[in-house]
Design a protein around this motif. Structure first.
Motif, PDB file in Angstrom:
ATOM      1  N   HIS A  61       0.829  -1.212   0.000  1.00  0.00           N
ATOM      2  CA  HIS A  61       0.000   0.000   0.000  1.00  0.00           C
ATOM      3  C   HIS A  61       0.860   1.257   0.000  1.00  0.00           C
ATOM      4  N   ASP A  65       0.051   4.045  -3.260  1.00  0.00           N
ATOM      5  CA  ASP A  65      -0.552   5.380  -3.104  1.00  0.00           C
ATOM      6  C   ASP A  65      -0.648   5.699  -1.622  1.00  0.00           C
ATOM      7  N   TYR A  66       0.380   6.361  -1.091  1.00  0.00           N
ATOM      8  CA  TYR A  66       0.430   6.620   0.340  1.00  0.00           C
ATOM      9  C   TYR A  66      -0.747   7.455   0.822  1.00  0.00           C
ATOM     10  N   GLN A  67      -1.065   8.540   0.091  1.00  0.00           N
ATOM     11  CA  GLN A  67      -2.132   9.428   0.528  1.00  0.00           C
ATOM     12  C   GLN A  67      -3.472   8.701   0.583  1.00  0.00           C
ATOM     13  N   ALA A  68      -3.742   7.884  -0.412  1.00  0.00           N
ATOM     14  CA  ALA A  68      -5.024   7.183  -0.439  1.00  0.00           C
ATOM     15  C   ALA A  68      -5.125   6.122   0.653  1.00  0.00           C
ATOM     16  N   LYS A 173     -12.779   1.537  -5.300  1.00  0.00           N
ATOM     17  CA  LYS A 173     -11.674   0.671  -5.712  1.00  0.00           C
ATOM     18  C   LYS A 173     -12.056  -0.800  -5.488  1.00  0.00           C
TER      19      LYS A 173
END
Length: 423
Positions: A61, A65-68, A173
Motif C-alpha cells: 500500500h 498510493d500513500y495518501q489514499a 476501488k
C-alpha cells in the motif's frame, strides 16, 4: 509435515529454516516451565506471522498510493509494532504477550474494517481467535479463552452488521477490496494452519522426549505394555533367566580419597561403560544402587542364551574396570556374581517407577557377588551348566546362602577354545 528427502541441499535448507524458526519462537521464554514455554513459543510464532503478513501488505500500500491508503498503512504499522513487542512482554508475565496481541488485533481489525467494510473479508480473521487462545493460554484459563472467543465472534458479527460497504475512497476501488479479501483469506487459513502445525510439532517433540526418558528407565517391551494398558499391573513369572550383580570392592575408602566430584565422575564413567556393554550384549540393565550394578538377561523377553550373554558381559566388565584403574592410578576392582533360574519381574511404584526382579535366583546372584573375589566372575552351578561349552570355568567350592543352603560355585576364567575359534 515431514522433512524433505529429495536431496542434501533441500534437507539442509529445511533444517536451517526449522532451526531459525525454533530460535525465533524461543525469544523471551527462558525461565518458564516447559509447558508454559511451549505456549509462549506458539504465541511468538503467531506474532511473527502477523508481523510478516501485515508488513508485506503495508509495503504494498505504501508504494502504490500513500495518501489514499494512509489510514490503512498506519493501522497496519501499529499492528506490526504490537506483534514485534510480544516476545518482550514475556518478561512481565506469561499472559502479557497474549493480551497485547489479542487487544491489538481486536482494535486493529475493527479499525481496518471500518474503512474497508465487510466485503474486504477482514472480519474473517477473527476466526483465528477461535483456535489460537487454546494454544496460547492453556486449558487452565478456560474462562478467559471463552471470553476471547466470544469477543472474536461478537466483533466478527459487528463488522458484518455495521460496515456493509467500504468507505470512500475505498468504495471506488473494487479491485483493491477484492485483493484485500484474497489476502485476508490467505492470512486466515495460513495462520490457523501454521499455529496448529507448530503446536502439534511441539507436542510431538515433548512426547518423544518423555518417551525417550521413559525408555531409558524401563525396558521397551514394558513401556509398550504400559502404553497399551495404562495403570495395569505389570507382573511376570519367568521360568528361566540370568541375573548379574557387580559391586566395587572397598568403595568407601576410594570415595573418601577421591572426593565427591571425582567419585561421581568415576562412577559415571564406569556405569556408562557398563550401560554400553549391556546394549552390546543384548541384556537389560535393571538398576544401580551406589556402586552396585544389576543387569539381567531373558527378561522381559526370553532368550535362549541368557547365561552366555551375561557371562560375556561379566568378563568385559572386569576388563573395563581394570582399564579405568590404570587410567586413574587407583587400585579399584569389582566383584561379579551371576546366577540363572526362575525369577519374578514387574513394575513397582507410582512415583519414580522401576522395573525390578525378585526370587531365589536374584538372591543367589547377589550372594555370589558379595562372597566373590575382586576381579573375578563367580557363577552358580546352574549357570555353569548353561555356559560350560562356551567358557572355561574352575570350581570355587561351596558357599552358604541364606534361605538356600550350601551352593556350589565356579569362577569363569575365559571363553572356551571353541568359542574363541568361532569368534
Amino acid at each position: 509435515m515431514h522433512e524433505p528427502t529429495n536431496g542434501s541441499p533441500v534437507r539442509t535448507a529445511w533444517r536451517g529454516a526449522r532451526a531459525l524458526l525454533d530460535r525465533l519462537a524461543a525469544i523471551g521464554t527462558t525461565g518458564y516451565p516447559p509447558a508454559v514455554r511451549q505456549r509462549l513459543k506458539i504465541l511468538n510464532l503467531m506474532a511473527a506471522l502477523i508481523a510478516v503478513f501485515t508488513l508485506h501488505y503495508t509495503a504494498q500500500h505504501l508504494f502504490v498510493d500513500y495518501q489514499a491508503f494512509k489510514p490503512i498503512i498506519w493501522i497496519n504499522l501499529a499492528l506490526v509494532v504490537a506483534a514485534a513487542l510480544v516476545p518482550f512482554m514475556h518478561r512481565f508475565s506469561e499472559t502479557a504477550g497474549g493480551f497485547l496481541i489479542a487487544g491489538a488485533e481486536f482494535i486493529g481489525l475493527f479499525a481496518l474494517a471500518f474503512y474497508l467494510g465487510s466485503p474486504s473479508g477482514l472480519h474473517f480473521q477473527y476466526a483465528i481467535g477461535a483456535a489460537a487462545p487454546f494454544f496460547i493460554f492453556g486449558l487452565a484459563r478456560l474462562r478467559l479463552i471463552l471470553v476471547i472467543v466470544a469477543c472474536c465472534f461478537a466483533l466478527h458479527m459487528a463488522v458484518w452488521a455495521l460496515f456493509p460497504v467500504p468507505r470512500p475512497p475505498f468504495a471506488a476501488k473494487p479491485e483493491f477490496i477484492h485483493s484485500i479479501y484474497v489476502s485476508a483469506a490467505v492470512t486466515t487459513f495460513g495462520m490457523i494452519a501454521a499455529i496448529v502445525y507448530y503446536a502439534f510439532r511441539l507436542a510431538e517433540q515433548a512426547q518423544a522426549e518423555t518417551e525417550a526418558l521413559l525408555r531409558s528407565i524401563l525396558p521397551d517391551v514394558i513401556v509398550d505394555r504400559l502404553k497399551a494398558a495404562p495403570g495395569a499391573t505389570i507382573a511376570d513369572s519367568v521360568s528361566d533367566a540370568s541375573v548379574l550383580f557387580a559391586d566395587m570392592k572397598g568403595f568407601v575408602p576410594i570415595a573418601r580419597a577421591l572426593g565427591p566430584a571425582r567419585t561421581v565422575e568415576l562412577l559415571n564413567r564406569i556405569v556408562s561403560a557398563f550401560d554400553a556393554l549391556a546394549g552390546r550384549h543384548g541384556v537389560e540393565k535393571i538398576k544401580t544402587i551406589g556402586d552396585a550394578y544389576m543387569v539381567a538377561a531373558g527378561v522381559p523377553e526370553p532368550v535362549p542364551d541368557h547365561a552366555v550373554r551375561l557371562a560375556r558381559m561379566g568378563l568385559d566388565m572386569l576388563v573395563v574396570v581394570e582399564q579405568v584403574a590404570r587410567d586413574i592410578g587407583q587400585p579399584i576392582a569389582i566383584r561379579v556374581g551371576l546366577a540363572s533360574g526362575p525369577v519374578m519381574a514387574g513394575v513397582i511404584g507410582t512415583k519414580r517407577i522401576t522395573y525390578d526382579l525378585w526370587g531365589d535366583t536374584v538372591n543367589l546372584a547377589a550372594r555370589l557377588e558379595s562372597n566373590g573375589e575382586a576381579g573375578r566372575l563367580q557363577i552358580s552351578d546352574g549357570t555353569r551348566q548353561r555356559i560350560e561349552r562356551q567358557f572355561e570355568v574352575t570350581p570355587r567350592g561351596e558357599i552358604e546362602v541364606k534361605g538356600l543352603g550350601p551352593q556350589q560355585t565356579w569362577f569363569v576364567v575365559a571363553p572356551s577354545v571353541v568359542a574363541r575359534a568361532q569368534a
